[in-house]
Design an enzyme around this catalytic site. Structure first.
Site, mmCIF file in Angstrom:
data_model
loop_
_atom_site.group_PDB
_atom_site.id
_atom_site.type_symbol
_atom_site.label_atom_id
_atom_site.label_comp_id
_atom_site.label_asym_id
_atom_site.label_seq_id
_atom_site.Cartn_x
_atom_site.Cartn_y
_atom_site.Cartn_z
ATOM 1 N N ARG A 76 0.830 -1.205 0.000
ATOM 2 C CA ARG A 76 0.000 0.000 0.000
ATOM 3 C C ARG A 76 0.861 1.250 0.000
ATOM 4 O O ARG A 76 1.606 1.529 0.949
ATOM 5 C CB ARG A 76 -0.949 0.027 1.194
ATOM 6 C CG ARG A 76 -1.958 1.187 1.041
ATOM 7 C CD ARG A 76 -3.110 1.116 1.965
ATOM 8 N NE ARG A 76 -3.796 -0.147 1.968
ATOM 9 C CZ ARG A 76 -4.652 -0.566 1.034
ATOM 10 N NH1 ARG A 76 -4.887 0.183 -0.027
ATOM 11 N NH2 ARG A 76 -5.246 -1.737 1.129
ATOM 12 N N ARG A 102 0.498 -6.262 -9.801
ATOM 13 C CA ARG A 102 1.177 -5.646 -8.642
ATOM 14 C C ARG A 102 1.683 -6.672 -7.638
ATOM 15 O O ARG A 102 2.467 -6.333 -6.747
ATOM 16 C CB ARG A 102 0.257 -4.639 -7.956
ATOM 17 C CG ARG A 102 -0.974 -5.243 -7.320
ATOM 18 C CD ARG A 102 -1.756 -4.172 -6.535
ATOM 19 N NE ARG A 102 -3.014 -4.717 -5.999
ATOM 20 C CZ ARG A 102 -3.767 -4.077 -5.133
ATOM 21 N NH1 ARG A 102 -3.420 -2.877 -4.701
ATOM 22 N NH2 ARG A 102 -4.890 -4.608 -4.673
ATOM 23 N N HIS A 171 -2.037 3.475 -9.871
ATOM 24 C CA HIS A 171 -2.823 3.722 -8.639
ATOM 25 C C HIS A 171 -1.986 4.558 -7.647
ATOM 26 O O HIS A 171 -1.636 4.103 -6.554
ATOM 27 C CB HIS A 171 -3.188 2.370 -8.019
ATOM 28 C CG HIS A 171 -4.270 2.433 -6.979
ATOM 29 N ND1 HIS A 171 -4.158 3.117 -5.788
ATOM 30 C CD2 HIS A 171 -5.500 1.865 -6.935
ATOM 31 C CE1 HIS A 171 -5.247 2.988 -5.074
ATOM 32 N NE2 HIS A 171 -6.078 2.237 -5.749
ATOM 33 N N ASP A 216 -14.427 8.214 -3.324
ATOM 34 C CA ASP A 216 -13.986 7.134 -4.209
ATOM 35 C C ASP A 216 -14.714 7.307 -5.538
ATOM 36 O O ASP A 216 -15.832 6.827 -5.716
ATOM 37 C CB ASP A 216 -14.334 5.777 -3.585
ATOM 38 C CG ASP A 216 -13.634 4.631 -4.315
ATOM 39 O OD1 ASP A 216 -13.654 3.502 -3.768
ATOM 40 O OD2 ASP A 216 -13.081 4.857 -5.411
ATOM 41 N N GLU A 273 -5.468 8.727 -9.548
ATOM 42 C CA GLU A 273 -5.007 7.552 -10.301
ATOM 43 C C GLU A 273 -5.376 7.716 -11.780
ATOM 44 O O GLU A 273 -6.558 7.786 -12.113
ATOM 45 C CB GLU A 273 -5.670 6.304 -9.728
ATOM 46 C CG GLU A 273 -5.576 6.206 -8.211
ATOM 47 C CD GLU A 273 -6.621 5.279 -7.611
ATOM 48 O OE1 GLU A 273 -7.087 4.372 -8.328
ATOM 49 O OE2 GLU A 273 -6.969 5.461 -6.439
HETATM 50 O O1 TA6 Z 1 -8.817 3.125 -6.610
HETATM 51 C C1 TA6 Z 1 -9.717 3.216 -5.529
HETATM 52 C C2 TA6 Z 1 -9.979 1.816 -5.004
HETATM 53 O O2 TA6 Z 1 -10.610 1.033 -5.957
HETATM 54 C C3 TA6 Z 1 -10.798 1.926 -3.723
HETATM 55 O O3 TA6 Z 1 -12.115 1.475 -3.919
HETATM 56 C C4 TA6 Z 1 -10.014 1.054 -2.744
HETATM 57 O O4 TA6 Z 1 -10.434 -0.283 -2.835
HETATM 58 C C5 TA6 Z 1 -8.590 1.269 -3.261
HETATM 59 O O5 TA6 Z 1 -8.731 1.187 -4.671
HETATM 60 C C6 TA6 Z 1 -7.552 0.372 -2.676
HETATM 61 O O6 TA6 Z 1 -7.653 -0.897 -3.208
HETATM 62 P P1 TA6 Z 1 -6.658 -2.027 -2.618
HETATM 63 O O7 TA6 Z 1 -7.004 -3.288 -3.340
HETATM 64 O O8 TA6 Z 1 -5.240 -1.563 -2.921
HETATM 65 O O9 TA6 Z 1 -6.908 -2.060 -1.152
#
Ligand code: TA6
Length: 298
Positions: A76, A102, A171, A216, A273
Site C-alpha cells: 500500500r 502488482r 494507482h 472514491d 489515479e
Molecule cells: O482506486 C480506488 C480503489 O478502488 C478503492 O475502492 C479502494 O479499494 C482502493 O482502490 C484500494 O484498493 P486495494 O485493493 O489496494 O486495497
C-alpha cells in the site's frame, strides 16, 4: 563543489533498519532519489532534490508504515500498477483486487543513466499463474524515468493469437500534509461515477475537489492534467494521456477496515489515479498500446 552521487543498486528493502524479503532498486542522482520494487514494478519512493539555495522538497509519494512487504502481498502506497482488471475481477470476485500485476515479480530489463536522470525498465509476461485467471499471452513493460520529474510509461503488447481487452491504472498514492486542507484542480465539469453511491448517475464535478469524508470516484474523459493543492507545502502536478482518473481517500472507517494503514494515515495521503477503466483498452493480435504519466512538485 562535491559531485552529486549517481548510484543505482539492487538490494533487499530495509524498513526501520530491518531487512525485508522485497527486492528493490535504489536510485540516487543529482535530480532525485527513488526506490522501485521488482514486485509489481512498483515505485515506492520518489523525492526531488532541491537546488542548494532552496528548502528540501518533500517526498512525492505516500507509503504506508504498516506494510508487511511479504512476497506477493500488495504494497500500500507508492504507485501500484493495476492490470489487467480494476477493483474486483468481473467474474471471479475472490481473485486479487486490481489484477495480478502488482503482486508478481517483474523482470528488471535495464537501468540506464542519461544526462537528465536514470531510466529503469521492467517487464512482465504471462505465466502459469496469470493464464489461470486471464487466458491471454501478453508482454507488459514499465519504463520509469527518474529525474527532475517522475515519469512512467506503461505499455502492453498482445502476443496472443486472439484480441483481448484490459483495464489498467497507475494507482498513485500522493503524500499530502493534511487531507482536510487539500484540493484537486483539473476535474471541473467532468462526469464521474461515485463508487460509494453507484446508483447515482449523471454526476458531474462542478468545482475543485475538497475532502471531508471517504471519497472514491471514477472520472471519465478526464483532462489528464491535475494539480493537488495544499496551503502548507508545495503542490503536486500530474499529467497523463489516460482518459480516466480515480480520486480516492479512505477516510476514517475504511482505513480501519484496510488493516495495512495506521489509524490516522488517511490524513496524509490522496490517490489521484490515471488509467483506462471506463474505456478499456482493446488490443488486436500483435498490437501494442502505451500510456504515460508524469508527476512532480513544481
Ligand atoms: O482506486 C480506488 C480503489 O478502488 C478503492 O475502492 C479502494 O479499494 C482502493 O482502490 C484500494 O484498493 P486495494 O485493493 O489496494 O486495497
Amino acid at each position: 563543489m562535491q559531485q552529486q552521487a549517481w548510484t543505482a543498486k539492487q538490494q533487499k528493502l530495509q524498513v526501520q533498519g530491518v531487512l525485508t524479503e522485497l527486492d528493490v532498486i535504489e536510485i540516487d542522482n543529482p535530480f532525485c532519489s527513488a526506490v522501485i520494487a521488482l514486485q509489481g514494478a512498483q515505485v515506492l519512493h520518489y523525492q526531488q532534490k532541491a537546488k542548494s539555495s532552496e528548502l528540501p522538497i518533500p517526498p512525492l509519494l505516500w507509503l504506508s508504515d504498516n506494510n508487511s512487504f511479504a512476497p506477493q502481498k500488495a504494497i500500500r502506497g507508492g504507485i501500484p500498477l493495476c492490470f489487467p482488471w480494476f477493483n474486483k475481477h468481473p467474474e471471479y470476485p475472490n481473485l486479487a483486487s486490481h489484477g495480478f500485476a502488482r503482486n508478481l515479480e517483474w523482470i528488471l530489463e535495464s537501468i540506464i543513466e542519461s544526462a537528465d536522470g536514470h531510466q529503469v525498465v521492467l517487464t512482465l509476461e504471462q505465466n502459469m499463474e496469470t493464464l489461470k485467471v486471464w487466458p491471454y499471452s501478453f508482454k507488459a513493460q514499465l519504463a520509469v524515468h527518474l529525474g527532475e520529474q517522475l515519469s512512467l510509461r506503461f505499455s502492453v503488447k498482445n502476443t496472443d493469437k486472439q484480441a483481448f481487452e484490459f483495464k489498467f491504472l497507475f494507482h498513485s498514492y500522493f503524500a499530502v500534509d493534511d487531507i482536510h486542507q487539500t484540493q484537486v484542480m483539473g476535474l471541473e465539469n467532468t462526469a464521474f461515477l461515485d463508487h460509494l453511491n453507484p446508483e447515482l448517475d449523471n454526476l458531474r464535478e462542478v468545482d475543485t475537489i475538497g475532502f471531508n469524508a471517504e471519497t472514491d470516484r471514477l472520472y471519465s474523459l478526464a483532462s489528464g492534467r491535475y494539480r493537488i493543492m495544499q496551503p502548507s507545502q508545495s503542490d503536486i502536478l500530474i499529467q497523463s494521456d489516460c482518459s480516466d482518473a480515480v480520486v480516492w481517500n479512505p477516510w476514517i472507517e475504511k482505513t480501519q477496515r484496510l488493516g495495512d494503514m495506521s489509524a490516522d494515515a488517511w490524513q496524509q495521503m490522496l490517490c489521484v489515479e490515471c488509467g483506462q477503466v471506463s474505456d478499456p483498452v482493446m488490443l488486436a493480435v500483435g498490437e501494442t498500446r502505451a500510456f504515460k504519466m508524469f508527476c512532480f512538485r513544481p
